[in-house]
Design an enzyme around this catalytic site. Structure first.
Site, PDB file in Angstrom:
ATOM      1  N   ASP A  79       0.842  -1.203   0.000  1.00 52.04           N
ATOM      2  CA  ASP A  79       0.000   0.000   0.000  1.00 52.04           C
ATOM      3  C   ASP A  79       0.878   1.253   0.000  1.00 52.04           C
ATOM      4  OD1 ASP A  79      -1.890   1.965   0.397  1.00 52.04           O
ATOM      5  OD2 ASP A  79      -2.939   0.918   2.015  1.00 52.04           O
ATOM      6  N   HIS A  98      -9.107  -0.992  -7.986  1.00 50.53           N
ATOM      7  CA  HIS A  98      -8.794   0.160  -7.138  1.00 50.53           C
ATOM      8  C   HIS A  98      -7.581   0.935  -7.660  1.00 50.53           C
ATOM      9  CE1 HIS A  98      -8.795   2.439  -3.360  1.00 50.53           C
ATOM     10  NE2 HIS A  98      -7.497   2.244  -3.292  1.00 50.53           N
TER      11      HIS A  98
END
Length: 328
Positions: free
Chosen positions: A142, A236
């Site tokens: 991330d 995403h």
């Protein structure tokens, strides 16, 4: 009121300066962090929208602090959202962070009280053989495409210009804070390929699907043998790309959190999403609006708290944080 706010920020700034240098608080130190040293302690202060009403400074409130729009994934707890003042404490040692929290709370006296407080964590320094992009509680890498200071447009996207408006926010930044719960029981029922299609990246190394490594450029036009895009249209990582959002970018500095289990036995865990930008209406808002319209990750997350704060540029020697606002 304004005089009380100025006195509070003066006290807090002096305490923060001592603690960040690894020194004890000026009075009533608890010795919790004795022998720990600075431990990379940082203490950051920001101003919420209501702060300007409480201090009679409504006319000096930036337009960038206008309330964020509502989003379909919002399940916001008002008691854990917004606030007049925001304080972020970070350190390599949790004891040092706790020590700073207690010192600032005591220094607040009767001028301020805690509205909400959240604990987050990241990978400990030295936990990996070499620096690596962190993983979140879904196990995904991330932060791969985070803006970097070396980027030519980094300052323009992240910081308010030195000659910007209002003047007291020169070289400052706006921070959006969101408590995003991850519905991990549902997420973990997905197969590995399903999880990777939701994100658009390989779980093992963070590489874009069809790419050769974490930092490889994502090929949005690449198709598989069945003719479909290798990176799904609702992935995403595809939706959040700056070049898919008119160049909108924000510096993400999130923390994971785990606050036990709810009444159903499901983990109360997820991401304390913290992002920085020169203007939230050009950073966070357009990206979140696009995610709201069809992000494959949406069924597996829930936004439970939210805040937006103005963080002024660093105080000069002899100044306290916010002095240019409160005394300007």
């Amino acid at each position: 009121g304004r005089p009380e706010a100025a006195a509070l920020l003066r006290r807090w700034s002096a305490t923060a300066e001592r603690l960040m240098a690894g020194e004890p608080a000026a009075s009533g130190d608890t010795d919790v962090a004795r022998d720990a040293g600075p431990s990379s302690l940082t203490i950051t202060f920001g101003f919420g929208r209501a702060f300007f009403d409480r201090t009679g400074l409504t006319k000096r409130r930036p337009a960038a602090l206008d309330p964020l729009p509502a989003f379909s994934s919002d399940r916001l707890d008002k008691a854990r959202s917004d606030g007049d003042l925001w304080v972020q404490i970070g350190a390599d040692d949790a004891l040092v962070a706790f020590h700073a929290l207690r010192a600032l709370q005591k220094e607040a006296g009767g001028a301020a009280r805690v509205r909400w407080q959240m604990n987050g964590f990241n990978r400990s320094p030295g936990a990996t053989a070499h620096p690596m992009t962190a993983r979140n509680l879904m196990g995904q890498v991330d932060g791969t495409r985070n803006p970097k200071p070396a980027d030519t447009d980094f300052d323009r996207r992240i910081f308010v210009p030195a000659d910007g408006d209002p003047a007291w926010m020169a070289n400052g930044s706006y921070v959006v804070v969101r408590r995003i719960r991850m519905l991990l029981d549902d997420w973990e029922k997905l197969s590995l390929p399903q999880q990777e299609n939701v994100i658009g990246r390989r779980k093992s190394d963070g590489a874009p699907l069809g790419g050769s490594g974490e930092t490889a450029e994502m090929d949005l036009e690449k198709t598989g043998a069945d003719g479909t895009f290798v990176v799904p249209v609702n992935a995403h990582a595809r939706i959040t790309r700056p070049d898919q959002n008119g160049g909108a970018a924000m510096l993400r500095r999130p923390f994971s959190y785990h606050d036990g289990f709810d009444e159903r036995g499901e983990p109360d865990a997820g991401l304390l999403f913290v992002c920085w930008q020169a203007d939230p209406l050009r950073g966070f808002v357009p990206v979140q609006r696009k995610l709201d319209r069809g992000d494959a990750l949406s069924p597996f997350i829930r936004h439970e708290a939210s805040g937006l704060f103005a963080v002024p540029g660093g105080a000069a020697k002899g100044e306290y944080v916010g002095q240019r606002l409160l005394e300007g």
